[in-house]
Enzyme design. Structure first.
Site: not given
Length: 405
Positions: A73-75, A163, A77
């Site tokens: 997931r947003s890791v 965000y 980013k």
């Protein structure tokens, strides 16, 4: 009882204990944790089942293996953010330049003065789409960039932050494509994953599918499992997620309906906001390489070190701070990275990295010389401070403090 596998260096036994307690007390299904210190692996742990939804009671569930990878997931980013920073380091991208200079269509509807650094600091003002994309459109590589280019900002770019949960994918991927002529997934493989020997992909190759575990939503245990961390979100946060007109709901619903993150098509797509697939070792090694050399890296650039000192400073210098218009809590961002703070506690004041909604976390701490990578397949509620990840961070902090005493 889950049989925790792997090794820890002397003095880091508290980290192993915390990892085991995550299974016993905090609802862990399958997970891995790796730490690098000064470029050397000092913690390598894994346990549980490869698939979060695999609940066979007869022991037939496939166990997590040393090379099991997960969608993080947003890791993702934090991995993606390294690309524009490295392009800047090489003189190919001006962080203070306008996105529209590289991507002319993006100038539409009042976005002509949006800077590259605004993208990295979640300040572009386009965390939502007036017309959400279908899962198919989100993955096609065309509809997403076209939609964010046409979108009118919901605040004046550069004046506030919020965000960009989903739109970050198309902002980042299209900017990198316009600057380099390569997709961001290809750039990461050719410039980061392959030279550093990382099992990390943005766009999973078909031949790697068998290594990837399935994620699933799981309920966190009630009571004291979080050991002091807030299990219940503030009322304002809860209300924001319930209100279909809030920026919070709209930001996370930029893809509607939500895509199936276990779908091979999703894993093969290049979504730098949420679609990365990695092992815990790859994430820890990646962050270790941002701050220092890796002895076994196959690259001539700085002995395996990715960020020059000036770039490292850019990554962790505060760009945005205060009430987040989307997450409705106070957040801190450097250029592309979340910074240590109440909403996302990391190892210390100089830490930088990125959590993934549901649990996973990866970061670096240059002062402690640590690269940290934790991946899980059991997606609990929460965006920035999962109790399991926080228990591991506290254990690392305890182990380091004991060594310095």
């Amino acid at each position: 009882m889950v049989d925790v596998q792997g090794t820890v260096a002397a003095g880091f036994e508290p980290v192993r204990d915390a990892f085991a307690e995550n299974f016993a007390r905090r609802g862990e299904r399958g997970a891995a944790l790796v730490l690098y210190r000064e470029g050397e692996k000092i913690v390598d742990l894994w346990g549980g089942t490869k698939h979060a939804d695999d609940g066979d009671a007869d022991g037939a569930a496939e166990p997590w293996a040393p090379d099991t990878a997960q969608v993080v997931r947003s890791v993702t980013k934090g991995v993606a953010a390294a690309v524009p920073l490295l392009l800047h380091q090489r003189g190919q991208l001006d962080l203070d330049g306008r996105i529209g200079t590289y991507w002319p269509e993006f100038k539409a509807n009042g976005k002509d003065r949006v800077l590259v650094r605004h993208l990295l600091g979640h300040r572009t003002g386009v965390p939502v789409l007036d017309t959400p994309l279908t899962p198919h459109e989100a993955l096609d590589g065309i509809s997403g960039p076209r939609a964010v280019a046409a979108q009118r900002p919901v605040w004046e770019p550069g004046t506030d932050h919020g965000y960009h949960a989903q739109t970050y994918s198309w902002l980042m991927s299209e900017l990198v494509r316009r600057v380099t002529g390569r997709t961001i997934g290809r750039w990461i493989v050719e410039e980061i994953s392959r030279p550093l020997g990382l099992d990390l992909w943005l766009g999973l190759p078909e031949e790697q599918r068998g290594r990837v575990g399935r994620i699933a939503s799981v309920e966190a245990p009630a009571g004291p499992a979080a050991q002091g961390l807030r299990l219940r979100p503030k009322r304002s946060v809860t209300e924001a997620y319930r209100d279909p007109e809030s920026l919070t709901r709209r930001a996370f619903a930029a893809i509607t309906p939500l895509p199936d993150e276990n779908d091979p098509a999703y894993l093969a797509a290049e979504l730098p906001a949420s679609g990365g697939v990695a092992t815990a070792d790859a994430l820890a090694r990646f962050y270790a390489a941002l701050i220092g050399p890796l002895p076994s890296a196959r690259t001539a650039r700085a002995g395996g070190r990715l960020f020059a000192p000036a770039t490292l400073t850019l990554a962790r210098t505060e760009e945005s701070a205060g009430p987040d218009r989307v997450l409705v809590v106070g957040t801190r961002f450097g250029l592309g990275y979340m910074l240590h703070g109440p909403a996302s506690p990391l190892l210390g004041p100089g830490s930088f990295g990125h959590p993934g909604r549901g649990g996973s976390l990866a970061f670096a701490d240059p002062e402690a010389r640590i690269g940290f990578g934790y991946v899980t397949n059991g997606m609990q509620r929460g965006v920035t401070a999962d109790p399991r990840a926080q228990a591991l961070v506290r254990a690392v902090r305890t182990a380091l403090a004991a060594q310095e005493a």
